[in-house]
Write a protein that holds these residues in place. Structure first.
Motif, short mmCIF file in Angstrom:
data_model
loop_
_atom_site.label_atom_id
_atom_site.label_comp_id
_atom_site.label_asym_id
_atom_site.label_seq_id
_atom_site.Cartn_x
_atom_site.Cartn_y
_atom_site.Cartn_z
N GLY A 123 0.83 -1.20 0.00
CA GLY A 123 0.00 0.00 0.00
C GLY A 123 0.86 1.25 0.00
O GLY A 123 2.10 1.18 0.00
N LEU A 124 0.19 2.37 -0.01
CA LEU A 124 0.85 3.68 0.00
C LEU A 124 -0.06 4.65 0.72
O LEU A 124 -1.28 4.65 0.49
CB LEU A 124 1.14 4.13 -1.43
N SER A 125 0.48 5.46 1.60
CA SER A 125 -0.31 6.43 2.36
C SER A 125 0.31 7.81 2.30
O SER A 125 1.54 7.94 2.27
CB SER A 125 -0.45 5.99 3.83
N CYS A 126 -0.56 8.82 2.30
CA CYS A 126 -0.11 10.22 2.21
C CYS A 126 -0.55 10.99 3.45
O CYS A 126 -1.65 10.79 3.97
CB CYS A 126 -0.70 10.89 0.98
N SER A 162 -4.90 6.94 1.14
CA SER A 162 -4.19 5.66 1.06
C SER A 162 -4.70 4.91 -0.16
O SER A 162 -5.86 5.07 -0.56
CB SER A 162 -4.42 4.80 2.31
N GLN A 163 -3.82 4.12 -0.74
CA GLN A 163 -4.22 3.25 -1.84
C GLN A 163 -3.58 1.89 -1.65
O GLN A 163 -2.51 1.77 -1.04
CB GLN A 163 -3.83 3.85 -3.19
N TYR A 164 -4.24 0.88 -2.18
CA TYR A 164 -3.80 -0.49 -1.96
C TYR A 164 -3.96 -1.30 -3.25
O TYR A 164 -4.55 -0.84 -4.23
CB TYR A 164 -4.64 -1.14 -0.86
N ALA A 165 -3.44 -2.52 -3.20
CA ALA A 165 -3.58 -3.49 -4.29
C ALA A 165 -3.17 -2.86 -5.62
O ALA A 165 -2.11 -2.24 -5.70
CB ALA A 165 -5.03 -4.00 -4.33
N ARG A 166 -3.99 -2.99 -6.65
CA ARG A 166 -3.61 -2.50 -7.98
C ARG A 166 -3.64 -0.97 -8.06
O ARG A 166 -3.15 -0.40 -9.04
CB ARG A 166 -4.54 -3.09 -9.04
N GLY A 167 -4.18 -0.32 -7.03
CA GLY A 167 -4.19 1.13 -7.04
C GLY A 167 -2.80 1.73 -7.09
O GLY A 167 -2.61 2.87 -7.53
N ALA A 168 -1.80 0.97 -6.63
CA ALA A 168 -0.43 1.48 -6.58
C ALA A 168 0.36 1.19 -7.86
O ALA A 168 1.52 1.56 -7.96
CB ALA A 168 0.31 0.89 -5.38
N GLU A 169 -0.26 0.57 -8.85
CA GLU A 169 0.49 0.15 -10.02
C GLU A 169 1.07 1.32 -10.82
O GLU A 169 2.14 1.20 -11.40
CB GLU A 169 -0.41 -0.67 -10.96
N TRP A 170 0.36 2.42 -10.88
CA TRP A 170 0.76 3.48 -11.81
C TRP A 170 1.68 4.52 -11.18
O TRP A 170 2.12 5.45 -11.85
CB TRP A 170 -0.49 4.19 -12.36
N THR A 171 2.00 4.37 -9.89
CA THR A 171 2.85 5.38 -9.26
C THR A 171 4.29 5.23 -9.73
O THR A 171 5.00 4.32 -9.32
CB THR A 171 2.78 5.29 -7.72
N GLY A 172 4.70 6.16 -10.55
CA GLY A 172 6.08 6.20 -11.04
C GLY A 172 6.34 7.58 -11.59
O GLY A 172 5.58 8.07 -12.42
N GLY A 173 7.39 8.23 -11.14
CA GLY A 173 7.64 9.60 -11.55
C GLY A 173 7.01 10.57 -10.56
O GLY A 173 5.99 10.27 -9.94
#
Length: 232
Positions: free
Chosen positions: A170-173, A186-197
């Motif tokens: 996951g990822l939390s802000c 917060s995002q989890y599972a496939r929600g974190a796939e596009w975080t790049g850059g």
């Protein structure tokens, strides 16, 4: 193996132009979604989470900046190595990315439940330089639903009840107002796939990219004078 259809340059340009219109629609839809993400309410953090054997609190993870992005890196205390998928993602985190985020007053850090000694050993072996903290002995992973144990708390992952146990990604802000800390996203599972850059990360935060074209207006002065992206 099959390959795309071979066409003339004129036919390709026509097809590419048609696809571009759909890409523009997606970009505008993503901008609208990011604006709604920035409109989310936030929750004040009242618990004194401790990291690195009690030497750091959540405020310390901000490193003096206004916002914090935490990557929940899967590393169970019993494991000798971190999760392979989390490792692959962390390999893509460069010093340049962290500098770009820092220029918008955002710190990127990782947190895992493994003891600090295991984290430091694994980090050194991978040659990573980003900050990575141990939440061993803390409620942090449980409260943010990335360590799932029904004996500790009702299991919830990606905002719904799940029949899962163990570590999860996951990822939390977070954003701070002085020493008051708030959880914004917060995002989890496939929600974190596009975080790049850096822009992808900034789009997750409450203050966004801090550029004048963004909605809602007036979130921050940090980005004034920054080079804007091209219009959608």
């Amino acid at each position: 193996m099959t390959l795309p259809e071979i066409v003339s340059r004129e036919e390709w340009t026509a097809a590419r132009t048609a696809l571009l219109e759909r890409e523009k629609e997606l970009t505008r839809a993503r901008d609208a979604l990011s604006a709604d993400r920035r409109r989310l309410p936030m929750v004040e953090i009242g618990k004194d989470y401790r990291f690195d054997d009690g030497r750091a609190g959540l405020l310390d993870l901000f490193e003096g900046r206004r916002q914090l992005i935490v990557g929940h890196f899967m590393f169970d205390p019993e494991w000798d190595e971190g999760c392979p998928s989390c490792t692959a993602g962390a390999d893509e985190v460069s010093d340049g990315l962290r500098l770009h985020l820092a220029s918008r007053d955002v710190t990127l850090a990782y947190v895992s439940r493994a003891p600090l000694a295991k984290i430091e050993r694994y980090k050194a072996a991978r040659g990573w330089t980003f900050p990575w903290y141990s939440s061993h002995g803390s409620d942090f992973n449980y409260d943010f639903h990335v360590t799932l144990d029904p004996a500790v708390a009702p299991v919830e992952y990606n905002f719904r009840a799940e029949d899962l146990t163990g570590e999860a990604p996951g990822l939390s802000c977070f954003v701070r107002d002085g020493e008051r800390l708030f959880h914004t996203y917060s995002q989890y599972a496939r929600g974190a796939e596009w975080t790049g850059g850096s822009y992808a990360f900034l789009d997750l935060t409450a203050l966004g990219r801090q550029e004048e074209w963004e909605e809602p207006k007036g979130r921050s002065d940090v980005g004034r004078g920054a080079v804007p992206i091209f219009d959608a």
